[in-house]
Design an enzyme around this catalytic site. Structure first.
Site, short mmCIF file in Angstrom:
data_model
loop_
_atom_site.label_atom_id
_atom_site.label_comp_id
_atom_site.label_asym_id
_atom_site.label_seq_id
_atom_site.Cartn_x
_atom_site.Cartn_y
_atom_site.Cartn_z
N GLU A 128 -1.42 -5.81 8.19
CA GLU A 128 -1.49 -7.45 7.77
C GLU A 128 0.02 -7.78 7.61
O GLU A 128 0.95 -7.03 7.12
CB GLU A 128 -1.87 -7.60 6.40
CG GLU A 128 -1.94 -9.04 5.76
CD GLU A 128 -2.66 -9.12 4.73
OE1 GLU A 128 -3.28 -8.23 3.81
OE2 GLU A 128 -3.01 -10.42 4.15
N ALA A 270 1.60 -3.27 -2.11
CA ALA A 270 0.35 -2.33 -1.88
C ALA A 270 -0.40 -3.23 -0.61
O ALA A 270 -0.23 -4.50 -0.36
CB ALA A 270 -0.45 -2.09 -2.82
N GLU A 272 -4.52 -3.45 0.85
CA GLU A 272 -5.73 -3.14 0.83
C GLU A 272 -6.74 -2.69 1.79
O GLU A 272 -8.13 -3.01 1.96
CB GLU A 272 -6.51 -4.47 0.14
CG GLU A 272 -6.89 -5.62 1.22
CD GLU A 272 -5.62 -6.77 1.33
OE1 GLU A 272 -4.45 -6.13 0.89
OE2 GLU A 272 -5.89 -7.97 1.50
N HIS A 305 -6.18 -5.28 -8.30
CA HIS A 305 -6.05 -6.06 -7.17
C HIS A 305 -6.30 -5.60 -5.68
O HIS A 305 -7.17 -6.34 -5.15
CB HIS A 305 -4.39 -6.49 -7.10
CG HIS A 305 -4.23 -7.68 -5.95
ND1 HIS A 305 -4.06 -9.13 -6.40
CD2 HIS A 305 -4.06 -7.37 -4.87
CE1 HIS A 305 -4.03 -9.65 -5.15
NE2 HIS A 305 -3.72 -8.79 -4.26
N GLU A 306 -6.06 -4.44 -5.44
CA GLU A 306 -6.23 -3.92 -4.05
C GLU A 306 -7.97 -3.30 -4.01
O GLU A 306 -8.43 -3.75 -3.00
CB GLU A 306 -5.42 -2.67 -3.56
CG GLU A 306 -3.96 -3.01 -3.59
CD GLU A 306 -3.34 -4.34 -3.00
OE1 GLU A 306 -3.97 -4.66 -2.05
OE2 GLU A 306 -2.18 -4.78 -3.31
N GLU A 328 -5.95 -14.27 -1.51
CA GLU A 328 -4.90 -13.93 -2.56
C GLU A 328 -5.11 -14.58 -3.72
O GLU A 328 -4.89 -13.94 -5.12
CB GLU A 328 -3.58 -13.75 -1.92
CG GLU A 328 -3.50 -13.03 -0.42
CD GLU A 328 -3.40 -11.56 -0.79
OE1 GLU A 328 -3.74 -11.32 -2.15
OE2 GLU A 328 -3.90 -10.74 0.01
N1 B3K Z 1 -2.48 -8.16 1.45
C1 B3K Z 1 -1.38 -7.44 1.01
C2 B3K Z 1 0.06 -8.32 1.51
C3 B3K Z 1 0.29 -8.10 2.85
C4 B3K Z 1 1.60 -8.72 3.12
C5 B3K Z 1 1.87 -8.92 4.55
N2 B3K Z 1 3.28 -9.34 4.74
C6 B3K Z 1 -1.15 -7.13 -0.20
C7 B3K Z 1 -1.90 -7.74 -1.20
O1 B3K Z 1 -1.80 -8.99 -1.58
O2 B3K Z 1 -2.95 -7.35 -1.76
ZN ZN Z 2 -3.73 -9.30 -2.45
#
Ligand code: B3K
Ligand code: ZN
Length: 881
Positions: A128, A270, A272, A305-306, A328
């Site tokens: 991501e 982190a 997910e 969160h993850e 998010e």
């Molecule tokens: N979704 C990822 C963040 C990715 C960041 C990319 N630059 C972690 C999170 O928000 O859970």
């Molecule tokens: Zn996230």
């Protein structure tokens, strides 16, 4: 650099339905074979005007070398496909076409840590937002959800005994020449950004979780062998999170295996990835001697969160990256609720979260990177993983919850999953589910998604004693042309008795200006407005601030959050008056009254609440309240007020400190991170900071240094040790010896542990010393420093930029240093350069002409770099506008 525009969204004509991947990990290079089963996109109408007729694949040509390409088993020649920077287009595909290719990549050279790379001896991935295109050519966008049917990994067995990817393990076995392989299958269709691969020599902590409906899930947490015991807290946190999501939202885990891997070099906290979460070691490892209470809390919050992303993000994902807050904002809200309900008091958690919104998000929104939670354009998507998208996004989700009530919110969530499970959707879809499930019109609320900047709510009031009528008038201003829908939580306290006479109601502020009536009152009242921070706005009185009302609320408010907030506002008034050399006696008197009451009030049962209520607002929060920011002046004024309070309450602070020491000692050696233990440590460390702020003479300096040293040496865990260390690193005069001894001792005790060394660097870079710039330069020359490790970079560079008074030294030397570091860092890891460090230069407009000029010079210099990255150039360009 190309700017991507939100309203340009178009579905692809051809998508991937199924994919098979094979990774052969060699020493120095990796070969990736892929097989894509192509299908017509049902979401693209026939008459949709599509830019391209063929199959459009993204690929980063600087990273991915195309070795062969075939369609339906016929090798394609150069005229049957079009390869341009960033894109590979295969023409004449049909439903069911099979596209195969082989590419070569070099994870060893991938210092950006996006795509497949190496951290220490292990392979790991981060896809991501757009990292998958650095692994192979693929339609690398979140609205292409394919089944990853077969992912085969082959590597040398001795060096990489553990081979992981998403989903279930189908088979594993040995190959020739000391190699082995594993094959993974993920039954849930997913976008490429959720793909993950890990290969390494890792230790594992296993556990199981039984879901509500009786599925037995294996939980496997991996790290370097020496760190396995530090995974316990994360494992326990995961089990709490799984249970919480079942209880709160009825959401269960959907596979038999859940893997978590700890990685040292990681750009953020982190990730997910479906059933294979990858974590920065700082967000998953925890043990008393290396981690603070805040670290533990962070582990729990991010594990939650993850995990929560599995539903809000993975099962239902984003249609395009402009919708990022869909997953998010929602997932941050979920993890905040989880943390607030599971371990801590909800009010403490709320205070901590609001500190971040006000300290970071408001600041972002006041500068050139300001954007709505659903941005309108981007150059490098990774620049938009911001406090606004995450934190303000979570505040917007919280407002649905406040407006609809928790039952209504749950109904909206249920409908959202019912409608969209397995889909890639938009923020509008989420809003529609919330509205439809509750039968309400939320069209006005939708403006929160398109309005940047922090709105202001102004209040005034009047009381008619005869009628017993209190009228509260609220007005709003924001960057939206039309008024926003702002839920304002209000309670009323009787002015005489201090009792609450009207408990919390949610006022729906929907017009530019509205008056709300409260009748049948027996006497005049003090309003407690925006309780629990019910909307991400700035609250200001229409006339002068009534400081005695603030003091009143700071002592009486039944809303824990507002009680704390009132004290903060009062402290702010005092500090700003001292800074402006205004008459401040009456304010200081109120501060003393409030502080004294807070320190001794028996009705406050939570030591964390007491600790937060005694702490002065941070320098960055104070900066939000001034027109022109003069960081050294803010620093000085804050320090003066702090010392003054400390002198006034020296005895009480000392006895509070001693009382807590005795309680902590009574508890014995066992280390706990429950609310009570954390609260005690927090309060004791606040007392320590006040006591050690009395350092005007050489004698006071050595007294303070002795107290901090005793605290440092007798610390039973990192929380206390670091609190003392943070004080000691700034010691001057009579405290210098103690300072240098602590720096040496802390380093030796670290014994090479990366997370402890990060603290050692960060604390020193945050020190309040006149020669700090020289010291920071020495830190980056230290053998343990490395630009290739994001954590280490942040611990020095970020910490220094947040050391506002010194970073903004009038000489401009802090800016020069940052400019030099950014130039170097951009060549190594542009994402870290852009995201975590460049932000501190772009706010120049708010720092007065002299500083502004010097900050701008650094931006200009960066702009002129011959090979600046897209990531950094986007921030710099915005900063220069
Ligand atoms: N979704 C990822 C963040 C990715 C960041 C990319 N630059 C972690 C999170 O928000 O859970
Ligand atoms: Zn996230």
């Amino acid at each position: 650099p190309v700017e991507v525009i939100r309203t340009d969204y178009k579905p692809l004509k051809w998508i991937v339905k199924e994919v098979e991947l094979e990774f052969r990990l060699f020493d120095g290079y990796t070969v990736v074979d892929s097989t894509l089963i192509i299908g017509k996109n049902p979401n693209a109408a026939d008459d949709d005007h599509n830019e391209y007729e063929g199959l459009v694949l993204n690929g980063d040509e600087t990273n991915v070398k195309l070795l062969s390409l075939s369609k339906d088993d016929v090798n394609l020649t150069r005229d049957e496909y079009d390869l341009s920077p960033g894109k590979l287009i295969v023409s004449n595909v049909q439903e069911g076409s099979v596209v195969k290719m082989t590419v070569e990549i070099v994870p060893e050279d991938n210092l950006q840590l996006s795509g497949l790379y190496k951290s220490g001896g292990m392979f790991c991935s981060q896809c991501e937002a757009e990292g998958f295109r650095r692994i192979t050519y693929y339609p690398d966008r979140p609205d292409v959800m394919a089944t990853f049917k077969r992912v085969r990994i082959e590597a040398e067995k001795a060096k990489f005994p553990v081979l992981l990817s998403n989903g279930n393990l189908l088979e594993e076995g040995d190959c020739e020449d000391g190699k082995h392989y594993a094959v993974w299958h993920d039954p849930y269709p997913k976008p490429s950004y959720l793909f993950a691969l890990v290969a390494g020599d890792l230790g594992c902590m296993s556990d199981t979780y039984m879901t509500k409906s009786g599925r037995k899930v294996d939980l496997k947490f991996y790290s370097e062998h020496g760190n396995v015991s530090k995974l316990r807290y994360a494992v326990e946190s995961l089990k709490r999170a799984m249970k919480w999501d079942e209880d709160t939202f009825g959401l269960e885990y959907d596979l038999d295996l859940f893997n978590v891997v700890a990685v040292e070099s990681f750009n953020m906290g982190a990730m997910e990835n479906k059933s294979l979460n990858v974590f920065n070691i700082s967000c998953v490892l925890a043990c008393p001697i290396t981690s603070t209470d805040a670290n533990y809390q962070r582990v729990e919050g991010i594990i939650g969160h993850e995990y929560f992303h599995n539903w809000t993000g993975n099962r239902v994902t984003c249609r395009d990256w402009f919708q990022l807050t869909l997953k998010e904002g929602l997932t941050v809200f979920r993890d905040q609720q989880f943390s607030g309900q599971v371990n801590n008091s909800a009010a403490v958690k709320r205070i901590e979260d609001v500190l971040v919104v006000r300290g970071r998000q408001f600041n972002e929104d006041a500068g050139p990177m300001s954007h709505p939670i659903r941005p309108d354009s981007y150059v490098a998507m990774d620049n938009f993983y911001t406090a606004t998208v995450y934190r303000k996004g979570a505040e917007v989700i919280r407002m649905y919850d406040t407006i609809l009530g928790s039952k209504g919110f749950r109904a909206g969530m249920d409908l959202y999953f019912k409608r969209h499970d397995g889909q890639a959707v938009t923020c509008d879809d989420f809003l529609a589910a919330m509205a439809d499930a509750n039968n309400v019109d939320l069209s006005q609320f939708a403006r929160w998604y398109s309005t940047s900047g922090t709105p202001t709510v102004t209040y005034s009031s009047s009381f008619d004693a005869e009628k017993g009528l209190y009228q509260l008038t609220l007005s709003q201003s924001s960057r939206s042309d039309e008024p926003l829908f702002i839920p304002v939580a209000v309670g009323l306290m009787d002015k005489e008795s201090g009792e609450e006479v009207v408990s919390t109601v949610i006022l729906e502020l929907k017009e530019a200006k509205q008056t709300f009536d409260f009748s049948d009152l027996k006497g005049n009242v003090v309003p407690s407005i925006l309780r629990n921070f019910s909307a991400p706005v700035k609250l200001v009185p229409a006339s002068d601030i009534d400081e005695s009302e603030l003091a009143f609320l700071a002592c009486h408010d039944t809303d824990g959050f507002n009680r704390w907030d009132s004290a903060q506002r009062l402290y702010t008034c005092a500090i700003l008056k001292v800074m402006g050399q205004e008459e401040s006696k009456s304010t200081i008197d109120l501060v003393h009254q409030t502080f004294g009451k807070t320190l001794t009030d028996e009705t406050i049962s939570d030591d964390s609440i007491r600790a937060y209520a005694l702490k002065l607002p941070s320098e960055s929060t104070l900066a939000e309240s001034v027109e022109v920011i003069d960081p050294p002046a803010i620093h000085l004024a804050r320090k003066l007020v702090m010392t003054m309070i400390a002198r006034t309450f020296q005895d009480q602070l000392m006895s509070c400190y001693n009382k807590l020491t005795a309680l902590i000692e009574k508890d014995g050696a066992e280390f706990n991170v429950d609310g009570v233990s954390v609260g005690r440590r927090r309060l004791r460390n606040v007392c320590l900071a006040y006591l050690c702020s009395i350092v005007d003479t050489a004698e006071e300096q050595s007294t303070a240094a002795a107290l901090a040293t005793r605290h440092f040496e007798s610390a039973t865990g990192m929380t206390d040790k670091l609190s003392a260390f943070n004080i000691l690193v700034s010691m001057r005069g009579g405290g210098e010896e103690a300072r240098d001894a602590a720096i040496k001792k802390f380093y030796e005790d670290a014994n090479g542990d990366p997370l402890v060394l990060d603290k050692w660097f960060a604390s020193q870079a945050s020190a309040d010393l006149p020669d700090i710039i020289e010291r920071v330069k020495n830190l980056v020359a230290h053998p343990d420093y490395s630009l290739e490790k994001p954590n280490r970079c942040r611990s020095v560079i970020m910490s220094f930029t947040m050391n506002e008074a010194h970073f903004h030294d009038a000489s401009g030397k802090g800016y020069e240093f940052l400019g030099e570091m950014l130039e170097k860092l951009d060549k190594v890891n542009p994402k870290v350069a852009a995201r975590t460090t460049a932000g501190s230069l772009i706010g120049w407009k708010r720092y007065g002409d002299e500083r502004a000029k010097k900050m701008k010079i650094q931006l200009e210099k960066l702009k002129a770099l011959p090979r600046i990255s897209n990531d950094l150039s986007e921030i710099v360009a915005k900063g220069l506008k």
